[in-house]
Design a protein around this motif. Structure first.
Motif, short mmCIF file in Angstrom:
data_model
loop_
_atom_site.label_atom_id
_atom_site.label_comp_id
_atom_site.label_asym_id
_atom_site.label_seq_id
_atom_site.Cartn_x
_atom_site.Cartn_y
_atom_site.Cartn_z
N ARG A 120 -10.12 64.97 72.94
CA ARG A 120 -9.22 63.84 73.24
C ARG A 120 -7.84 64.13 72.68
O ARG A 120 -7.53 63.80 71.55
N GLU A 121 -7.00 64.72 73.50
CA GLU A 121 -5.65 65.06 73.07
C GLU A 121 -4.85 63.83 72.69
O GLU A 121 -3.97 63.90 71.85
N VAL A 160 -21.75 46.86 69.90
CA VAL A 160 -21.10 47.74 70.87
C VAL A 160 -21.18 47.10 72.25
O VAL A 160 -22.25 46.60 72.64
N THR A 161 -20.07 47.12 72.97
CA THR A 161 -20.06 46.64 74.34
C THR A 161 -19.71 47.81 75.24
O THR A 161 -18.66 48.44 75.07
N ILE A 162 -20.61 48.13 76.17
CA ILE A 162 -20.41 49.22 77.12
C ILE A 162 -20.60 48.65 78.52
O ILE A 162 -21.66 48.11 78.82
N ALA A 163 -19.55 48.72 79.34
CA ALA A 163 -19.59 48.20 80.71
C ALA A 163 -20.05 46.75 80.72
O ALA A 163 -20.85 46.34 81.56
N PRO A 218 -10.92 47.93 69.90
CA PRO A 218 -10.66 47.24 71.16
C PRO A 218 -11.27 47.94 72.37
O PRO A 218 -11.44 49.16 72.38
N SER A 219 -11.57 47.15 73.37
CA SER A 219 -12.13 47.67 74.62
C SER A 219 -11.14 48.63 75.27
O SER A 219 -9.94 48.36 75.34
N HIS A 220 -11.65 49.77 75.73
CA HIS A 220 -10.81 50.80 76.34
C HIS A 220 -11.69 51.74 77.17
O HIS A 220 -12.92 51.64 77.13
N SER A 221 -11.07 52.65 77.88
CA SER A 221 -11.80 53.69 78.59
C SER A 221 -10.98 54.97 78.53
O SER A 221 -9.78 54.94 78.24
N GLU A 232 -15.52 51.25 80.47
CA GLU A 232 -14.93 50.37 79.45
C GLU A 232 -15.93 50.17 78.31
O GLU A 232 -17.11 49.91 78.55
N HIS A 233 -15.43 50.32 77.07
CA HIS A 233 -16.29 50.15 75.91
C HIS A 233 -15.47 49.76 74.69
O HIS A 233 -14.26 50.00 74.63
#
Length: 106
Positions: free
Chosen positions: A102-103, A61-64, A42-45, A83-84
């Protein structure tokens, strides 16, 4: 740090998604992501830099907001807070790296 295959931590997500954690530290984190055909990331940042390398398979892949199809041997970079997301077009294996660690995934 040494992480042997027998000691590797594996986390699963939606059905057909798994992340395998490699050796790393507070400033660098690397994983292998396995996605079955059709699995949606899913899209996230997040505030981390990210580089992914496609070992096998294919992803959209979707980036911005920009969509690109990537195949084995291709890679992509995501700046912090962009967002990606991705959709596996085939069974896909990726190597991903984040800085800092990434904790939220641990």
């Amino acid at each position: 740090m040494i992480v042997k295959k027998s000691e590797t931590r594996i986390v699963t997500g939606p059905e057909g998604f798994e992340r395998i954690f490699f050796a790393g530290g507070k400033k660098l984190m690397s994983t292998q992501v396995n996605m079955k055909n059709g699995v949606v990331g899913p899209s996230h940042s997040h505030p981390h830099e990210q580089v992914n390398y496609i070992l096998s398979g294919s992803l959209e892949v979707t980036i911005a907001g920009e969509k690109t199809v990537l195949n084995a041997g291709d890679s992509y970079y995501v700046e912090p807070n962009i967002e990606h997301g991705a959709i596996a077009l085939l069974d896909t294996v990726m190597f991903e790296t984040f800085t800092p660690e990434r904790e939220d995934l641990l």
